[in-house]
Design a protein around this motif. Sequence first.
Motif, mmCIF file in Angstrom:
data_model
loop_
_atom_site.group_PDB
_atom_site.id
_atom_site.type_symbol
_atom_site.label_atom_id
_atom_site.label_comp_id
_atom_site.label_asym_id
_atom_site.label_seq_id
_atom_site.Cartn_x
_atom_site.Cartn_y
_atom_site.Cartn_z
ATOM 1 N N PRO A 22 -2.091 -52.296 20.296
ATOM 2 C CA PRO A 22 -2.204 -51.385 19.938
ATOM 3 C C PRO A 22 -0.966 -51.487 18.584
ATOM 4 O O PRO A 22 -1.303 -50.343 17.187
ATOM 5 N N LEU A 23 0.247 -50.995 19.223
ATOM 6 C CA LEU A 23 1.235 -50.466 18.507
ATOM 7 C C LEU A 23 1.704 -51.658 18.048
ATOM 8 O O LEU A 23 1.977 -51.052 16.703
ATOM 9 N N GLY A 24 1.539 -52.856 18.188
ATOM 10 C CA GLY A 24 1.926 -53.804 17.174
ATOM 11 C C GLY A 24 1.274 -53.905 16.151
ATOM 12 O O GLY A 24 1.298 -54.365 15.182
ATOM 13 N N SER A 25 -0.650 -53.449 16.087
ATOM 14 C CA SER A 25 -1.133 -53.437 15.613
ATOM 15 C C SER A 25 -1.311 -52.515 14.134
ATOM 16 O O SER A 25 -2.185 -52.481 13.551
ATOM 17 N N LEU A 26 -0.422 -51.460 14.595
ATOM 18 C CA LEU A 26 -0.958 -49.809 13.871
ATOM 19 C C LEU A 26 -0.795 -50.362 12.213
ATOM 20 O O LEU A 26 -1.857 -49.277 11.726
ATOM 21 N N PRO A 27 -0.097 -51.008 12.064
ATOM 22 C CA PRO A 27 0.591 -50.673 10.425
ATOM 23 C C PRO A 27 -0.607 -51.403 9.573
ATOM 24 O O PRO A 27 -0.950 -51.266 8.299
ATOM 25 N N ILE A 28 -2.113 -52.971 10.566
ATOM 26 C CA ILE A 28 -2.915 -53.261 9.880
ATOM 27 C C ILE A 28 -3.862 -51.737 9.811
ATOM 28 O O ILE A 28 -4.621 -51.873 8.980
ATOM 29 N N PHE A 29 -3.861 -51.124 11.229
ATOM 30 C CA PHE A 29 -5.012 -50.126 11.525
ATOM 31 C C PHE A 29 -4.634 -48.915 10.595
ATOM 32 O O PHE A 29 -6.190 -48.575 9.936
ATOM 33 N N ILE A 30 -3.173 -48.820 10.199
ATOM 34 C CA ILE A 30 -3.392 -47.970 9.063
ATOM 35 C C ILE A 30 -3.828 -48.487 7.903
ATOM 36 O O ILE A 30 -4.283 -47.551 6.935
ATOM 37 N N GLY A 31 -3.042 -49.843 7.276
ATOM 38 C CA GLY A 31 -3.796 -50.621 6.015
ATOM 39 C C GLY A 31 -5.635 -49.929 6.212
ATOM 40 O O GLY A 31 -5.788 -50.037 5.108
ATOM 41 N N ILE A 32 -6.221 -50.507 7.312
ATOM 42 C CA ILE A 32 -7.694 -50.430 7.233
ATOM 43 C C ILE A 32 -7.855 -48.693 6.848
ATOM 44 O O ILE A 32 -9.027 -48.958 6.123
ATOM 45 N N MET A 33 -7.554 -48.380 7.720
ATOM 46 C CA MET A 33 -8.202 -47.070 7.778
ATOM 47 C C MET A 33 -7.561 -45.710 6.177
ATOM 48 O O MET A 33 -8.172 -45.265 5.928
ATOM 49 N N ARG A 34 -7.279 -46.418 5.616
ATOM 50 C CA ARG A 34 -6.418 -45.925 4.402
ATOM 51 C C ARG A 34 -8.194 -46.411 3.822
ATOM 52 O O ARG A 34 -7.880 -45.515 2.250
ATOM 53 N N GLU A 35 -8.759 -47.251 3.812
ATOM 54 C CA GLU A 35 -9.873 -47.415 3.272
ATOM 55 C C GLU A 35 -10.973 -46.800 2.972
ATOM 56 O O GLU A 35 -11.522 -46.858 2.558
ATOM 57 N N VAL A 36 -11.006 -45.799 4.148
ATOM 58 C CA VAL A 36 -11.876 -45.237 4.701
ATOM 59 C C VAL A 36 -11.855 -43.491 3.980
ATOM 60 O O VAL A 36 -10.938 -43.204 4.087
ATOM 61 N N PRO A 37 -13.281 -43.188 3.633
ATOM 62 C CA PRO A 37 -12.655 -41.595 3.074
ATOM 63 C C PRO A 37 -12.406 -40.551 4.530
ATOM 64 O O PRO A 37 -12.287 -40.782 5.319
ATOM 65 N N LYS A 38 -11.611 -39.778 4.200
ATOM 66 C CA LYS A 38 -10.358 -39.228 5.082
ATOM 67 C C LYS A 38 -11.721 -38.080 6.188
ATOM 68 O O LYS A 38 -10.576 -38.389 7.521
ATOM 69 N N GLU A 39 -13.231 -37.878 5.778
ATOM 70 C CA GLU A 39 -13.593 -37.088 6.521
ATOM 71 C C GLU A 39 -14.358 -37.980 7.604
ATOM 72 O O GLU A 39 -15.260 -37.470 8.717
ATOM 73 N N ARG A 40 -14.164 -39.629 7.038
ATOM 74 C CA ARG A 40 -14.982 -40.678 8.024
ATOM 75 C C ARG A 40 -14.409 -41.260 8.941
ATOM 76 O O ARG A 40 -14.523 -41.759 10.147
ATOM 77 N N ARG A 41 -12.899 -41.120 9.280
ATOM 78 C CA ARG A 41 -11.945 -41.912 9.651
ATOM 79 C C ARG A 41 -12.043 -41.494 11.554
ATOM 80 O O ARG A 41 -11.983 -42.531 11.997
ATOM 81 N N ALA A 42 -12.010 -40.599 11.937
ATOM 82 C CA ALA A 42 -12.058 -40.255 13.252
ATOM 83 C C ALA A 42 -13.574 -40.682 13.906
ATOM 84 O O ALA A 42 -13.358 -41.335 14.841
ATOM 85 N N ARG A 43 -14.983 -40.656 12.826
ATOM 86 C CA ARG A 43 -15.814 -41.405 13.449
ATOM 87 C C ARG A 43 -15.906 -42.347 13.057
ATOM 88 O O ARG A 43 -16.345 -43.981 14.552
ATOM 89 N N VAL A 44 -15.155 -43.186 12.487
ATOM 90 C CA VAL A 44 -15.198 -44.588 11.910
ATOM 91 C C VAL A 44 -14.629 -45.582 13.429
ATOM 92 O O VAL A 44 -14.841 -46.562 13.929
ATOM 93 N N ALA A 45 -12.639 -44.989 13.448
ATOM 94 C CA ALA A 45 -11.428 -45.430 15.093
ATOM 95 C C ALA A 45 -12.538 -45.397 15.757
ATOM 96 O O ALA A 45 -12.669 -46.272 16.762
ATOM 97 N N THR A 46 -13.434 -44.728 16.405
ATOM 98 C CA THR A 46 -14.084 -44.193 17.489
ATOM 99 C C THR A 46 -15.407 -45.746 17.924
ATOM 100 O O THR A 46 -15.628 -45.820 18.584
ATOM 101 N N ARG A 47 -15.849 -45.531 16.382
ATOM 102 C CA ARG A 47 -16.509 -46.138 16.228
ATOM 103 C C ARG A 47 -16.373 -47.597 16.865
ATOM 104 O O ARG A 47 -16.926 -48.519 17.773
ATOM 105 N N GLU A 48 -15.460 -48.168 16.379
ATOM 106 C CA GLU A 48 -14.894 -50.000 15.976
ATOM 107 C C GLU A 48 -14.395 -49.744 17.684
ATOM 108 O O GLU A 48 -14.055 -51.409 18.116
ATOM 109 N N VAL A 49 -13.593 -48.522 18.050
ATOM 110 C CA VAL A 49 -13.185 -48.912 19.386
ATOM 111 C C VAL A 49 -14.142 -48.752 20.004
ATOM 112 O O VAL A 49 -14.377 -50.694 21.345
#
Length: 200
Positions: free
Chosen positions: A18-45
């Motif tokens: 997860p730490l090595g992939s953090l920049p990739i995670f950040i790049g993906i989550m940047r495309e997601v509306p702010k209010e949806r990020r926590a829900r999207v992260a939980t769903r994808e995990v």
Amino acid sequence: MDHSFLSAFILLLLVLDPLGSLPIFIGIMREVPKERRARVATREVGLAAIVLLAFMFFGDSFLSVMHLSERSLEVAGGVILLIIAIKMIFGSAGESAYGLEPGKEPFIFPLAVPLLAGPSAMATVLLLASRQPERIWDWIGALCAAMWVSGLTLLMADRIRRLLGDSVISAIEKLMGLVLTAIAVEMCLAGLKRYFIGGL
């Protein structure tokens, strides 16, 4: 080699990286509306965990039915990651490296699969379950713990982005694109090597 719960947890955490992939995670989550990020992260995990649990129980049967091998899974995952890595390095400022339109959120691809539940993670859970099937509950627990750590890292991605700034994240993302290119090529070469050596 026989694994304990702790060694399986550490192994899965290293594979999920997860730490090595953090920049990739950040790049993906940047495309997601702010209010949806926590829900999207939980769903994808959660989706990645379901995929890996399913592969732990049914992966061997699925590969047999589809006449696929772990080698082909490894090469296919390497090709997908290579495409993402090239887009990370050479993509323009307004273009997503992950095939996402601005404002659109990921669903399964590319966050759950192949970045979290990638070929190496699938092969790892498959090997754990096949080598010591009597300890399946230990492997389930180790997988859930490793996914929890990965999910926590993903949930903190936006906070880390604000701390470092967009320019630093962009530079790290391109650097990680180079690293991801090497990982993708290594996955392809490992799969091809096992195919040719196994075929002799």
